[in-house]
Write a protein that holds these residues in place. Sequence first.
Motif, PDB file in Angstrom:
ATOM      1  N   GLU A 625       0.831  -1.206   0.000  1.00 17.79           N
ATOM      2  CA  GLU A 625       0.000   0.000   0.000  1.00 17.79           C
ATOM      3  C   GLU A 625       0.865   1.257   0.000  1.00 17.79           C
ATOM      4  O   GLU A 625       0.542   2.247  -0.660  1.00 17.79           O
ATOM      5  CB  GLU A 625      -0.935  -0.011   1.219  1.00 17.79           C
ATOM      6  N   TYR A 628       2.041   1.728  -3.457  1.00 18.72           N
ATOM      7  CA  TYR A 628       0.975   2.232  -4.321  1.00 18.72           C
ATOM      8  C   TYR A 628       0.719   3.724  -4.067  1.00 18.72           C
ATOM      9  O   TYR A 628       0.534   4.518  -5.002  1.00 18.72           O
ATOM     10  CB  TYR A 628      -0.292   1.411  -4.095  1.00 18.72           C
ATOM     11  N   LYS A 632       1.044   7.065  -6.610  1.00 22.98           N
ATOM     12  CA  LYS A 632       0.002   8.074  -6.800  1.00 22.98           C
ATOM     13  C   LYS A 632       0.508   9.479  -6.490  1.00 22.98           C
ATOM     14  O   LYS A 632      -0.019  10.471  -7.021  1.00 22.98           O
ATOM     15  CB  LYS A 632      -1.203   7.734  -5.924  1.00 22.98           C
ATOM     16  N   TRP A 643       5.308   0.680 -12.639  1.00 21.78           N
ATOM     17  CA  TRP A 643       4.211  -0.270 -12.457  1.00 21.78           C
ATOM     18  C   TRP A 643       4.727  -1.711 -12.430  1.00 21.78           C
ATOM     19  O   TRP A 643       4.181  -2.561 -11.713  1.00 21.78           O
ATOM     20  CB  TRP A 643       3.177  -0.106 -13.572  1.00 21.78           C
ATOM     21  N   LEU A 646       5.832  -2.649  -8.960  1.00 16.97           N
ATOM     22  CA  LEU A 646       4.694  -2.953  -8.094  1.00 16.97           C
ATOM     23  C   LEU A 646       4.118  -4.334  -8.414  1.00 16.97           C
ATOM     24  O   LEU A 646       3.784  -5.109  -7.501  1.00 16.97           O
ATOM     25  CB  LEU A 646       3.613  -1.877  -8.246  1.00 16.97           C
ATOM     26  N   CYS A 650       3.732  -7.624  -6.011  1.00 14.94           N
ATOM     27  CA  CYS A 650       2.466  -8.362  -5.827  1.00 14.94           C
ATOM     28  C   CYS A 650       2.681  -9.855  -6.086  1.00 14.94           C
ATOM     29  O   CYS A 650       2.055 -10.704  -5.428  1.00 14.94           O
ATOM     30  CB  CYS A 650       1.402  -7.807  -6.768  1.00 14.94           C
ATOM     31  N   LEU A 658      -4.304  -6.089  -6.055  1.00 13.95           N
ATOM     32  CA  LEU A 658      -3.407  -4.982  -6.416  1.00 13.95           C
ATOM     33  C   LEU A 658      -2.606  -5.321  -7.666  1.00 13.95           C
ATOM     34  O   LEU A 658      -2.319  -4.448  -8.494  1.00 13.95           O
ATOM     35  CB  LEU A 658      -2.475  -4.651  -5.245  1.00 13.95           C
ATOM     36  N   ALA A 662      -2.402  -3.077 -10.942  1.00 16.09           N
ATOM     37  CA  ALA A 662      -1.112  -2.629 -11.490  1.00 16.09           C
ATOM     38  C   ALA A 662      -0.966  -3.047 -12.947  1.00 16.09           C
ATOM     39  O   ALA A 662      -0.438  -2.297 -13.786  1.00 16.09           O
ATOM     40  CB  ALA A 662       0.029  -3.197 -10.655  1.00 16.09           C
TER      41      ALA A 662
END
Length: 843
Positions: A625, A628, A632, A643, A646, A650, A658, A662
Motif C-alpha cells: 500500500e 501504491y 500516486k 508499475w 509494483l 504483488c 493490487l 497494477a
Amino acid sequence: MIMRLKVDFNLQAEHYLLQTVLVLMRLLLPTCKGQLVSKFLASLQAHSALFSAATDAIEISSNEFENRNKDVDFDLLFKHCTQLHQAKCLHALLVVSGKVQKIFISTKLVNHYAYLGDISASRRTFNHISNKNVYTWNSMVSAYVRSGHFRKALDCFYRFLFTSGLQPDFHTFPPVLKACRNLLDGMRIHCLVLKLGFEWDVFVAASLTHMYTRFGLVGFARKLFDDMPVRDMGSWNAMISGCCQNGNAAEALDVLYDMRLEGVRMDPVTVASILSVCAQSDDILNGMLIHLYTIKHGLEFDLFVCNALINMYAKFGNLGHAERVFNDMVVKDVVSWNSIIAAYEQNDDPITALGLFNKMRLIGAHPDLLTLVSLSSIVAQLNDFQNSKAVHGFITRRDWISQDVILGNAVVDMYAKLGVIDYACAVFDGLPVKDAISWNTMITGYAQNGLASEAIEVYQMMQFNGIIPNQGTWVSILPAYSHLGALQQGLKVHGRVFKNSLYLDVFVGTCLIDMYGKCGRLDDAMSLFYEVPRKSSVPWNSIISCHGIHGHGKKSVKLFREMLDEGVKPDHVTFISLLSACSHSGLIDEGQWCFHVMQEHYQIQPSLKHYGCMVDLFGRAGHLEMAYDFIKGMPVEPDASVWGALLAACRIHGNVDLGTSASKHLFEVDSENVGYYVLLSNIYANAGKWERVGKVRSLARDRGLKKTPGWSSIEVNNKVEVFYTGNQTHPKCEEIYTELRSLTDKMKILGYIPDYSFVLQDVEEDEKEHILMSHSERLAMAFGIISTPPKSPIRIFKNLRVCGDCHNATKLISKVTEREIIVRDSNRFHHFNDGVCSCGDYW
C-alpha cells in the motif's frame, strides 16, 4: 590530352585547342579587358583556317596577337579559374602562348591543379617541367600532402633528394614532416634536418615539435621546443595543441604559462587549444577566464573561437552558455551548427538537437558528414525507427558511408541502439573499410541487446582479421563476458590489459570491476577498485552496484559515505545503484535517506528509474500500500518500470487484487513486454485462478508475444555451456538427469518437499516434480557437479529470476555436495553454502 600538345601539333589537334581557348576566354570575359579579348579571338581565327565562323567578323593578324599576348594578366586568369575545366582551358592557353615554358608559371599550374583537387593533373604537369628547381619540387610535395597522399609525398621527396642534384631548403621540411605516418620516417627526416643545419629554423623546429607530439613523444617535443632560440606563434600553438592531443592538460597549461610570461598574446588557435584543455581537465573556472580573455581582446566573434567555446561549454553540460555563444555569433558555418547540435545530443536532449537541425536546414545550411553523425545519435535517443531509415537513406544517396568510416560506424551504432540488430549487422558487413571502432561498435551493439554470445563471436572475428584491440574493445567485450559469467575469458582480458597498464584506465578498470562483481568474485572486484583512479563517480557506481546485487546493502551505503568523504560528487547513476542495493537488502530507512539526499543536497531530480527503485524498495519489503501511495504521489506520469516494480512485488507477496490493478496500468503504457503477462499469469496461478491464467496467456498470444525461454549457463574448462528448461539435447543428458534424481532423493531425506506452486501448468503431481527438476539452473548445477572436482565451487548464471522451489533445492544441494554454489539470476546473486543462502531468503 591537351597538356601533352607541342607547338608543332597537327591540324585537327590545333582546331580542338583553339575551340578550348575560345571557351576559356568566354568564361573569363568579365575579368579581361574587352579590347584585348577581341584582338585575342581574332588572332585565333587567323591562326587556324578550321576555326569556327563565330570569329569571322574580327580581322586581326596572328602576329599582332603574338605581340599582345604578353599583356594578358595571367595572374588574374589563375585567380578566376575556380573550376577544373577552366583550369584546363587556361593550361591550353598557356601552351599556345608559350608561357608554360616558364618554370614559375608551370609550377603555379602544379599548385593550381592540386588546390582544385586533381592531383593526377598536378603530377602530369610537374613531369613535363624540364628544369625543375627547389620551389617546383616543394610545390609537388606540398600538393601531395594537401590532398592526403602522404606516402606519395615522401616518395616524391626522396626522389627530389636523390635524383635532382638539388638541396632541400627550409620550405621543404614542414610538409614532409606532416606527411610522416610513422616515427621511423619522422626520425629520418629529423636527421636530415640536423645534417643540413635547419634545426633552428622556426618553421622547421615547430614542424618537428608537432610531428613528435603526433606520435605521443611529448617529452621529446618539449625538449626541442625549449631549445628553440626563437619561437613564433605557430611554435607555441604546436606545443600546446600537441599536449592537448595527448591528453596532457597540465603540460599544456604549463606551456601557456611560459607563453604569457614571455608576453606573447594568445591568438584564436591558442584559445581554441586551451579551451579543449580546460574541457579535458574538467576546469570550468579557467575555461570561463579564457572566455573573458577573448572578450577583452576582441576575439569573442572569431568563428574558430566561438566554435571552441560551444564545444567546451557542451562538455561541461552548460548548454545555456553554449547556446548564448551560438546565438551571439555574427557568422555561423557548418561547424558552428554541428557543435551546437552535438552539444544537445551529447547531453541527452535529442528533441532540442533535432529542432536545431531542422532550423539549420531552414536557413539553407547544408549538413555534412559530422552533422549526420549527430543526427544518427539523435534518432537513436528518440527511439525513432522510421526516421532512422530516412537518415540512412539520406546518407546512402550521397554515398557518404564509403567516404567516411566514422559515419558508417554511427549508422551501425544507431541501429544497434534502436534494437534493430539485423540492420546494424547488414550495414557493418557493407562497410568498405572497418577500423577498430567499427568492430567495437558491433560488439557493443550485440552486448547491449542481450546477445552476449554473438558479441564474443564478433570479437573473435575481429582478432582473426588482424585488428588490434584497443581500450574501446575491452570496454565493449567485458560486459558480454559479465553477462554470460565467462570468468576465465574475462581473466584473459585482464591479463592482456595488465601488460599495457590499461587496467588503470578508469573505464577499462570499471568494466573489470563490474566483470569480477558479476562473476561472483567480489573480493577481486574490491582489490581492483582500490587500484584504479577513483576521482570520478564511475568506479564508485560500479562497486556500489556490485555489492548491491550480492545483497550487501549496508556495505553499499558505507561505500557511498567513503565516496563523499573523498570528495567525489555522486550522479544520478550512483543513486540508482544505492536505491537498488537498499531494495535487495530491505533497508527501507537507508533507501529513503538516499532518496532525500539526492534531491536536497545534490539537486538531482529523480528520474523514473529512481521512482521505480523506491517502489521496489517498499514493495519487496511487503509494504504494498505504501508503494501504491508513493506511485500516486509522483509528480511525473509512472512508466512501465514503476508499475512493473509494483506488479513484481504483488507476485512475491501474492496480492491478486493490487496485481490486477497494477497490470491494467502497465498494459496501457507497455503492452508489448511479455514479462509482465508472465508475472500476472504467475500471480493467478499461485492463487489457483486457472481461468484467469488462460485469459492472460490468450491475451499475450493474440498480441503475438512469446515468453522468454529460461536458460542458465555454466563455464567449465574455459567453455560456456548453456542449458534451457527441459533440455534433452546435451551430450551428457542421461548423466545429468541421473544425477538430478539422485540429488532429489538425498534432499528428500533432509526434508525437501517440492513446492508445486511454482509449476504454472495444471498437470499431475508426478509431472510437476519432473518439471521442477528440469529447470535450467538445476540442469546446469548437475552438469557442474559431474564435470568438476568434488567440493569445488559452482557458478551458474540465469537469465530469469530463480524460482522459490529451486532456491530451496539449491540450499539443500549445497549441503549434500559440500560445495559453494553461486547463482546469479536476473536481479541479484545468491551464495549457497552448507544449506544457507546469502540473501537470507529475501529476494
